[in-house]
Scaffold this motif. Structure first.
Motif, PDB file in Angstrom:
ATOM      1  N   GLY A 194       0.823  -1.207   0.000  1.00 19.65           N
ATOM      2  CA  GLY A 194       0.000   0.000   0.000  1.00 19.65           C
ATOM      3  C   GLY A 194       0.856   1.255   0.000  1.00 19.65           C
ATOM      4  O   GLY A 194       0.568   2.219  -0.711  1.00 19.65           O
ATOM      5  N   PHE A 195       1.967   1.239   0.754  1.00 25.58           N
ATOM      6  CA  PHE A 195       2.876   2.391   0.780  1.00 25.58           C
ATOM      7  C   PHE A 195       3.461   2.660  -0.592  1.00 25.58           C
ATOM      8  O   PHE A 195       3.633   3.814  -0.985  1.00 25.58           O
ATOM      9  N   GLY A 200       3.945   7.156  -4.490  1.00 24.04           N
ATOM     10  CA  GLY A 200       4.284   7.531  -5.865  1.00 24.04           C
ATOM     11  C   GLY A 200       5.737   7.219  -6.179  1.00 24.04           C
ATOM     12  O   GLY A 200       6.179   6.078  -6.004  1.00 24.04           O
ATOM     13  N   LEU A 201       6.491   8.271  -6.563  1.00 16.83           N
ATOM     14  CA  LEU A 201       7.870   8.082  -6.991  1.00 16.83           C
ATOM     15  C   LEU A 201       8.753   7.602  -5.849  1.00 16.83           C
ATOM     16  O   LEU A 201       9.665   6.806  -6.035  1.00 16.83           O
ATOM     17  N   PHE A 202       8.449   8.089  -4.640  1.00 18.40           N
ATOM     18  CA  PHE A 202       9.256   7.684  -3.483  1.00 18.40           C
ATOM     19  C   PHE A 202       8.923   6.262  -3.041  1.00 18.40           C
ATOM     20  O   PHE A 202       9.541   5.751  -2.120  1.00 18.40           O
ATOM     21  N   GLY A 203       7.959   5.693  -3.697  1.00 25.51           N
ATOM     22  CA  GLY A 203       7.560   4.334  -3.364  1.00 25.51           C
ATOM     23  C   GLY A 203       8.656   3.312  -3.607  1.00 25.51           C
ATOM     24  O   GLY A 203       8.541   2.164  -3.199  1.00 25.51           O
ATOM     25  N   ILE A 204       9.730   3.751  -4.253  1.00 21.93           N
ATOM     26  CA  ILE A 204      10.821   2.828  -4.560  1.00 21.93           C
ATOM     27  C   ILE A 204      11.443   2.275  -3.275  1.00 21.93           C
ATOM     28  O   ILE A 204      11.853   1.112  -3.227  1.00 21.93           O
ATOM     29  N   ALA A 205      11.457   3.095  -2.214  1.00 20.64           N
ATOM     30  CA  ALA A 205      12.060   2.636  -0.956  1.00 20.64           C
ATOM     31  C   ALA A 205      11.262   1.482  -0.354  1.00 20.64           C
ATOM     32  O   ALA A 205      11.828   0.414  -0.091  1.00 20.64           O
ATOM     33  N   PRO A 206       9.953   1.652  -0.126  1.00 19.05           N
ATOM     34  CA  PRO A 206       9.207   0.487   0.381  1.00 19.05           C
ATOM     35  C   PRO A 206       9.198  -0.663  -0.610  1.00 19.05           C
ATOM     36  O   PRO A 206       9.073  -1.823  -0.207  1.00 19.05           O
ATOM     37  N   PHE A 207       9.346  -0.363  -1.907  1.00 20.61           N
ATOM     38  CA  PHE A 207       9.349  -1.432  -2.899  1.00 20.61           C
ATOM     39  C   PHE A 207      10.558  -2.347  -2.711  1.00 20.61           C
ATOM     40  O   PHE A 207      10.436  -3.568  -2.749  1.00 20.61           O
ATOM     41  N   VAL A 208      11.717  -1.711  -2.498  1.00 19.06           N
ATOM     42  CA  VAL A 208      12.932  -2.500  -2.257  1.00 19.06           C
ATOM     43  C   VAL A 208      12.745  -3.339  -0.999  1.00 19.06           C
ATOM     44  O   VAL A 208      13.061  -4.528  -0.960  1.00 19.06           O
TER      45      VAL A 208
END
Lengths: 244, 106
Positions: A194-195, A200-208
């Motif tokens: 969900g995060f 949005g673009l900063f979602g890369i951190a929770p994605f990793v």
């Protein structure tokens, strides 16, 4: 995942085919469907991978042999030679739980083992089975399990209830452990997913982080199935050899 | 140079096979739960016994009409059983570690 959807939505039971037998709701649910899929997949995996039965195993055959050997060793170490009779049971249990756990990690699927009803059914079956086994094998001597050897008789009124509660708590700890592990892991994954969308673009951190979490969850899926098998062996051993 | 050496005898081969097999048998299990897994295991052991004690006490109370004394008694017994469970589980973990050290040290 749609915005506003709860991370707990994934655990909802949905009726796929409504069946009602004499007022008892016996509907075919998504949980039941997943169990059928698991049984079919385990059967396909084990029969197809061993079909070649080659001296030099293929990759699939190696996986099948590894899981067989792992459980065979667990049963041998945990119960001893008498445990061989129960190997098929422990192996079936292990493969079923393992596949339930692993398939639950696929997005949009359903994790059967995240429901305590299911895990408690396993645990209760093992508990009742092991108790009957102990009674059949040892008769009244089975109850010596509740009074450790060399304990003064004066302490028995205190120790016997404690041992009985300890014994009765087994199916609960066995089932809660598996269900809680599965539910907690899947909820955390959904929350972080969900995060990713919300940031949005900063979602890369929770994605990793999500990728790492997935690796961890895969390991937990395996580990919890293994722990379930180990504890089943342990309880079998108590019933067969009558000591803790 | 190598041609002078006699081929290894069957006994030698047997010995080496046995060594390899026993090494395989005593290999450590492929999985060991990490500290979080162990903590979770021990805590569920404790909590489960407490819950069982509470349920027994609660039901005996409402059956015999002795609220709340049996609940309190069985909560204490459940706590003791939980500690016993956790103690046994921890001992098993320790035994597993000891066995591993022994087999890898030898």
């Amino acid at each position: 995942m749609a915005a506003g959807e709860s991370p707990l939505e994934q655990f909802a039971i949905k009726r796929l085919v409504e069946i009602n037998i004499g007022g008892v709701d016996a509907s075919f649910t998504n949980s039941a469907a997943m169990m059928v899929i698991v049984v079919v997949l385990v059967t396909l995996f084990l029969t197809l991978s061993m079909r070649g039965n080659a001296m030099v195993p293929t990759r699939w055959q190696s996986i099948a042999e590894l899981s067989y050997e792992l459980i065979a060793k667990t049963v041998r170490d945990g119960v001893g030679l008498e445990g061989r009779k129960y190997f098929p049971f422990v192996f079936t249990l292990f493969m079923f739980i393992l596949f339930c756990n692993l398939l639950g990690l696929i997005p949009y699927s359903f994790t059967v083992t995240s429901h305590i009803v299911v895990t408690f059914a396993f645990a209760a079956f093992i508990f009742i089975g092991v108790t009957i086994l102990g009674l059949v094998r040892h008769g009244a001597k089975f109850f010596s399990l509740f009074l450790p050897e060399g304990v003064p008789i004066a302490l028995a009124p205190l120790l016997v209830p404690i041992e009985i509660i300890s014994y009765l708590s087994r199916p609960i700890s066995l089932s809660v452990r598996l269900a809680a592990n599965m539910m907690a892991g899947h909820t955390i994954i959904k929350v972080f997913a969900g995060f990713v969308v919300a940031l949005g673009l900063f979602g890369i951190a929770p994605f990793v982080f999500l990728i790492l979490l997935y690796a961890l969850e895969t390991m937990i899926a395996f580990l919890q199935a293994y722990v379930f098998a180990v504890l089943t062996c342990l309880y079998l051993n108590d019933s067969i050899h009558l000591h803790h | 140079m190598t041609a002078d050496k006699p081929p290894p005898s069957l006994e030698d081969l047997d010995e080496r096979l046995r060594k390899a097999r026993s090494a395989q048998e005593h290999a450590k299990p492929p999985t060991r739960s990490g500290p979080i897994g162990q903590a979770l295991r021990l805590s569920t052991e404790m909590a489960a016994a407490l819950v069982v004690g509470a349920v027994i006490g609660w039901n005996l109370d409402s059956w015999l009409g002795t609220k709340p004394w049996l609940l309190l008694l069985f909560l204490v017994l459940g706590l003791a059983a939980g500690l016993l469970n956790a103690y046994r589980a921890a001992k098993r973990l320790q035994d597993a570690v000891d066995n591993e050290d022994k087999s890898s040290g030898a």
